[in-house]
Write a protein that holds these residues in place. Structure first.
Motif, PDB file in Angstrom:
ATOM      1  N   MET A   1      25.266  44.873  32.795  1.00 58.01           N
ATOM      2  CA  MET A   1      25.495  44.509  34.198  1.00 58.01           C
ATOM      3  C   MET A   1      26.843  45.057  34.662  1.00 58.01           C
ATOM      4  N   SER A   2      26.862  45.690  35.820  1.00 60.02           N
ATOM      5  CA  SER A   2      28.119  46.249  36.316  1.00 60.02           C
ATOM      6  C   SER A   2      28.984  45.145  36.903  1.00 60.02           C
ATOM      7  N   ARG A   3      30.280  45.279  36.739  1.00 59.13           N
ATOM      8  CA  ARG A   3      31.217  44.310  37.272  1.00 59.13           C
ATOM      9  C   ARG A   3      31.707  44.757  38.634  1.00 59.13           C
ATOM     10  N   SER A   4      31.955  43.800  39.510  1.00 51.99           N
ATOM     11  CA  SER A   4      32.533  44.125  40.811  1.00 51.99           C
ATOM     12  C   SER A   4      33.991  43.693  40.814  1.00 51.99           C
ATOM     13  N   PHE A   5      34.800  44.431  41.556  1.00 52.06           N
ATOM     14  CA  PHE A   5      36.223  44.162  41.598  1.00 52.06           C
ATOM     15  C   PHE A   5      36.640  44.082  43.058  1.00 52.06           C
ATOM     16  N   PRO A   6      36.484  42.890  43.655  1.00 52.19           N
ATOM     17  CA  PRO A   6      36.756  42.776  45.089  1.00 52.19           C
ATOM     18  C   PRO A   6      38.219  43.022  45.414  1.00 52.19           C
ATOM     19  N   LEU A   7      38.440  43.734  46.494  1.00 50.28           N
ATOM     20  CA  LEU A   7      39.776  43.982  47.016  1.00 50.28           C
ATOM     21  C   LEU A   7      39.878  43.369  48.403  1.00 50.28           C
ATOM     22  N   PRO A   8      41.082  43.225  48.916  1.00 50.47           N
ATOM     23  CA  PRO A   8      41.215  42.791  50.313  1.00 50.47           C
ATOM     24  C   PRO A   8      40.507  43.777  51.228  1.00 50.47           C
ATOM     25  N   PRO A   9      40.165  43.368  52.457  1.00 49.76           N
ATOM     26  CA  PRO A   9      39.481  44.287  53.380  1.00 49.76           C
ATOM     27  C   PRO A   9      40.256  45.594  53.503  1.00 49.76           C
ATOM     28  N   PRO A  10      39.523  46.711  53.716  1.00 53.42           N
ATOM     29  CA  PRO A  10      40.203  47.994  53.877  1.00 53.42           C
ATOM     30  C   PRO A  10      41.190  47.948  55.016  1.00 53.42           C
ATOM     31  N   PRO A  11      42.246  48.761  54.957  1.00 51.07           N
ATOM     32  CA  PRO A  11      43.230  48.778  56.040  1.00 51.07           C
ATOM     33  C   PRO A  11      42.629  49.321  57.317  1.00 51.07           C
TER      34      PRO A  11
ATOM     35  N   TRP B   1      48.978  41.747  36.168  1.00 51.11           N
ATOM     36  CA  TRP B   1      48.244  42.919  36.609  1.00 51.11           C
ATOM     37  C   TRP B   1      46.832  42.478  36.966  1.00 51.11           C
ATOM     38  N   ARG B   2      46.116  43.341  37.665  1.00 46.92           N
ATOM     39  CA  ARG B   2      44.703  43.029  37.909  1.00 46.92           C
ATOM     40  C   ARG B   2      43.859  44.296  37.871  1.00 46.92           C
ATOM     41  N   GLN B   3      42.644  44.104  37.434  1.00 52.93           N
ATOM     42  CA  GLN B   3      41.699  45.220  37.379  1.00 52.93           C
ATOM     43  C   GLN B   3      41.045  45.361  38.747  1.00 52.93           C
ATOM     44  N   VAL B   4      41.156  46.551  39.340  1.00 50.49           N
ATOM     45  CA  VAL B   4      40.662  46.761  40.697  1.00 50.49           C
ATOM     46  C   VAL B   4      39.406  47.626  40.732  1.00 50.49           C
ATOM     47  N   HIS B   5      39.084  48.254  39.623  1.00 50.29           N
ATOM     48  CA  HIS B   5      37.858  49.025  39.487  1.00 50.29           C
ATOM     49  C   HIS B   5      37.654  49.268  38.000  1.00 50.29           C
ATOM     50  N   ARG B   6      36.504  49.775  37.663  1.00 49.84           N
ATOM     51  CA  ARG B   6      36.246  50.068  36.250  1.00 49.84           C
ATOM     52  C   ARG B   6      37.328  51.016  35.725  1.00 49.84           C
ATOM     53  N   ASN B   7      38.077  50.545  34.735  1.00 50.42           N
ATOM     54  CA  ASN B   7      39.117  51.324  34.065  1.00 50.42           C
ATOM     55  C   ASN B   7      40.289  51.678  34.984  1.00 50.42           C
ATOM     56  N   VAL B   8      40.489  50.908  36.070  1.00 46.26           N
ATOM     57  CA  VAL B   8      41.627  51.142  36.964  1.00 46.26           C
ATOM     58  C   VAL B   8      42.350  49.811  37.182  1.00 46.26           C
ATOM     59  N   TYR B   9      43.685  49.845  37.089  1.00 48.36           N
ATOM     60  CA  TYR B   9      44.487  48.632  37.152  1.00 48.36           C
ATOM     61  C   TYR B   9      45.621  48.785  38.150  1.00 48.36           C
ATOM     62  N   LEU B  10      45.892  47.696  38.866  1.00 44.83           N
ATOM     63  CA  LEU B  10      47.030  47.606  39.755  1.00 44.83           C
ATOM     64  C   LEU B  10      48.095  46.780  39.046  1.00 44.83           C
ATOM     65  N   THR B  11      49.314  47.320  38.958  1.00 44.65           N
ATOM     66  CA  THR B  11      50.324  46.690  38.107  1.00 44.65           C
ATOM     67  C   THR B  11      51.150  45.640  38.846  1.00 44.65           C
TER      68      THR B  11
END
Length: 330
Positions: free
Chosen positions: A1-11, A67-77
């Motif tokens: 199952m793919s994971r979703s990584f919700p972000l705040p609304p786009p700018p 930190w948080r994971q924002v997409h598959r294999n991508v992290y915001l520090t």
């Protein structure tokens, strides 16, 4: 199952700026990770994070919400808001190896003004495996993405000025939008001479190929606004002679002036007023009366851009009358 990584609304669209937010420049003796975070706006791939910190340190930072994971294999520090610069990095890193900003997103990054983009456009080499892009990202594939098409110093990586404009025109929602983008690129001096032609000739299956080439030909010849391009198309269809564009002329005070369209042999000038004149259509009634007087005299014709767009036959009729009055015979 793919994971979703919700972000705040786009700018908002206006927030996607070609300018990078100010970030503190690391000290000269800073470590590799610090410099990498500076270059990538505090966004890392999991591979990069594990290389510099190790897998357990990465898991600990995510688990403790540093930190948080924002997409598959991508992290915001960090755990704060995601800014426009970081969204671009998330898009590029989240789409995998070889991905670059492209189209309208890259054109704005290259400095194109007066346009906005709802989505982040990414271009990937065609041979790579399919990926699920981050939210708000549109991915296209290409078999042509060599060194001539990528800005090697751009951060995040993006296509060159000319390739960005050509792709943006090919992906535009309408032919008029495509023409506007190419014309704006010339007008704002992002491209010149044969830049667009060189890109187009590397893309034999390009959408709107003929339109992009003809618009580039007109733009580099001096017609750098969409109303002028519309006028030229209408004039050619009507069989009017080919004018010179952006003709230099000195006024009575000796100052250099540029005429939008000039039929030099017959002394007929055609000036097209831009968007600042779109507020009141009554102005056209005054212009029309003035033009009818000038047809027999000075032969200086002025038209609002909306008339060129919506009623080109009225424009062509008066220009034809002026040329005929000056001695032109079709």
């Amino acid at each position: 199952m793919s994971r979703s990584f919700p972000l705040p609304p786009p700018p908002r669209r206006a927030e996607i700026s070609p300018r990078r937010p100010e970030r503190s420049i690391p000290a000269d003796d800073a470590d590799e990770l610090t410099w990498l975070l500076f270059r990538q706006a505090d966004v890392l791939t999991g591979t990069q994070a594990r290389h510099h910190l190790g897998a357990s340190a990465l898991r600990h930072r995510v688990r403790t919400c540093r930190w948080r994971q924002v997409h598959r294999n991508v992290y915001l520090t960090h755990n704060g808001p995601v800014d426009a610069e970081q969204r671009l990095w998330i898009a590029v890193l989240g789409c995998g190896k070889g991905s670059v900003l492209a189209g309208l997103t890259a054109a704005i990054r290259c400095g194109l003004r007066g346009v906005r983009s709802d989505s982040i456009h990414i271009l990937r080499p065609g041979g790579l495996r399919t990926i699920t892009p981050p939210a708000g990202v549109l991915v296209r594939r290409t078999e042509t993405l060599g060194g001539d098409d990528v800005n090697g110093r751009g951060l995040p990586p993006h296509t060159t000025n000319a390739r960005s404009l050509v792709d943006a025109a090919a992906w535009a929602r309408s032919d008029d939008e495509a023409r506007m983008l190419i014309a704006a690129g010339f007008q704002q001096r992002l491209v010149g001479a044969d830049d667009v032609h060189q890109v187009v000739h590397r893309l034999p299956t390009l959408r709107r190929r003929a339109l992009i080439l003809s618009t580039a030909n007109d733009a580099r010849g001096g017609s750098e606004s969409l109303p002028e391009l519309r006028y030229l198309r209408a004039a050619r269809r009507a069989g009017l002679p080919e004018p010179s564009r952006q003709h230099r002329r000195r006024d009575s005070a000796g100052r250099v002036r540029y005429l939008d369209v000039y039929y030099e042999q017959w002394g007929v000038h055609v000036e097209i007023d831009g968007g600042q004149h779109l507020d009141v259509r009554r102005q056209w009634a005054d212009m029309k009366r003035q033009n009818e007087v000038w047809i027999a005299g000075d032969r200086i014709l002025r038209f609002p851009s909306w008339l060129v767009r919506d009623h080109p036959h009225e424009v062509i009729t008066q220009v034809r009358q002026a040329l005929q009055s000056a001695g032109w015979r079709q």
